[in-house]
Design a protein around this motif. Structure first.
Motif, PDB file in Angstrom:
ATOM      1  N   ARG A 282       0.854  -1.194   0.000  1.00 34.53           N
ATOM      2  CA  ARG A 282       0.000   0.000   0.000  1.00 34.53           C
ATOM      3  C   ARG A 282       0.885   1.237   0.000  1.00 34.53           C
ATOM      4  NH1 ARG A 282      -4.804  -1.906   4.014  1.00 34.53           N
ATOM      5  NH2 ARG A 282      -5.310  -3.723   2.766  1.00 34.53           N
ATOM      6  N   LEU A 283       0.708   2.032  -1.004  1.00 38.44           N
ATOM      7  CA  LEU A 283       1.503   3.245  -1.149  1.00 38.44           C
ATOM      8  C   LEU A 283       0.670   4.455  -0.756  1.00 38.44           C
ATOM      9  CD1 LEU A 283       3.043   2.507  -4.639  1.00 38.44           C
ATOM     10  CD2 LEU A 283       4.144   2.243  -2.442  1.00 38.44           C
ATOM     11  N   HIS A 284       1.291   5.419  -0.093  1.00 33.39           N
ATOM     12  CA  HIS A 284       0.560   6.645   0.207  1.00 33.39           C
ATOM     13  C   HIS A 284       0.485   7.557  -1.009  1.00 33.39           C
ATOM     14  CE1 HIS A 284       4.710   7.933   0.884  1.00 33.39           C
ATOM     15  NE2 HIS A 284       4.292   9.147   0.675  1.00 33.39           N
ATOM     16  N   ARG A 285       1.387   7.337  -1.959  1.00 35.04           N
ATOM     17  CA  ARG A 285       1.329   8.059  -3.229  1.00 35.04           C
ATOM     18  C   ARG A 285       1.700   7.071  -4.320  1.00 35.04           C
ATOM     19  NH1 ARG A 285       4.355  13.523  -3.511  1.00 35.04           N
ATOM     20  NH2 ARG A 285       2.402  14.252  -2.669  1.00 35.04           N
TER      21      ARG A 285
ATOM     22  N   VAL B  94       9.660   1.176  -3.228  1.00 28.13           N
ATOM     23  CA  VAL B  94       9.201  -0.058  -2.590  1.00 28.13           C
ATOM     24  C   VAL B  94      10.022  -1.244  -3.079  1.00 28.13           C
ATOM     25  CG1 VAL B  94       7.276  -1.692  -2.550  1.00 28.13           C
ATOM     26  CG2 VAL B  94       6.870   0.705  -2.078  1.00 28.13           C
ATOM     27  N   ILE B  95      10.268  -1.303  -4.377  1.00 30.51           N
ATOM     28  CA  ILE B  95      11.064  -2.407  -4.934  1.00 30.51           C
ATOM     29  C   ILE B  95      12.482  -2.364  -4.380  1.00 30.51           C
ATOM     30  CG2 ILE B  95      11.978  -3.407  -7.058  1.00 30.51           C
ATOM     31  CD1 ILE B  95       9.478  -2.159  -8.471  1.00 30.51           C
TER      32      ILE B  95
END
Length: 150
Positions: free
Chosen positions: A110-113, A122-123
């Motif tokens: 889950r990303l905030h943006r 993230v990767i």
């Protein structure tokens, strides 16, 4: 109330537009590569490039420890671990092998943006954490000079 009827002579003729134009006359819009060509870069290509570039960076920082390690990318793990969920990577220290699972990393995070930069971060963080697990170190200790800007 009666309506006023207009004769056929008083109505304007419809405007003739060429084929392949929308109602505003701008033309049909399509992707830059056209309808018959694949996209220039897919999500899996971007994932692979990010993993490779991060691994190359860490191999340059830790050449002795990572020279014989094999890195792979798979779609997903074979099973779900009870109580843990879906793994993002698997580390096999005996075989010196790390496998990154693309779909859980891309879709279950889950990303905030949700933009290219945050997806790349993230990767990269997954690569750092997996290699830290393999080496028995803290992820922040893998590249300490990278985060010191003064």
């Amino acid at each position: 109330m009666s309506r006023v009827r207009r004769s056929a002579a008083s109505t304007p003729a419809p405007v003739q537009r060429g084929r392949g134009r929308d109602r505003h006359g701008r033309g049909v819009r399509s992707s830059a590569t056209g309808p018959y060509l694949p996209p220039l870069q897919t999500r899996s290509d971007t994932f692979d490039m990010t993993v490779v570039s991060t691994v190359d960076y860490l191999r340059s920082v830790w050449p002795d420890q990572l020279s014989d390690v094999t890195f792979e990318v798979a779609a997903g793990p074979a099973s779900v671990l009870a109580g843990i969920g879906v793994e993002r990577w698997a580390v096999n220290a005996a075989e010196r092998r790390v496998v990154f699972y693309r779909l859980p990393i891309q879709r279950l995070t889950r990303l905030h943006r949700n933009d290219d930069l945050h997806r790349r971060m993230v990767i990269e963080s997954c690569v750092f954490r997996a290699i830290a697990e393999l080496l028995g170190k803290d992820p922040w200790d893998l590249a300490p000079d990278r985060f010191r800007h003064f």
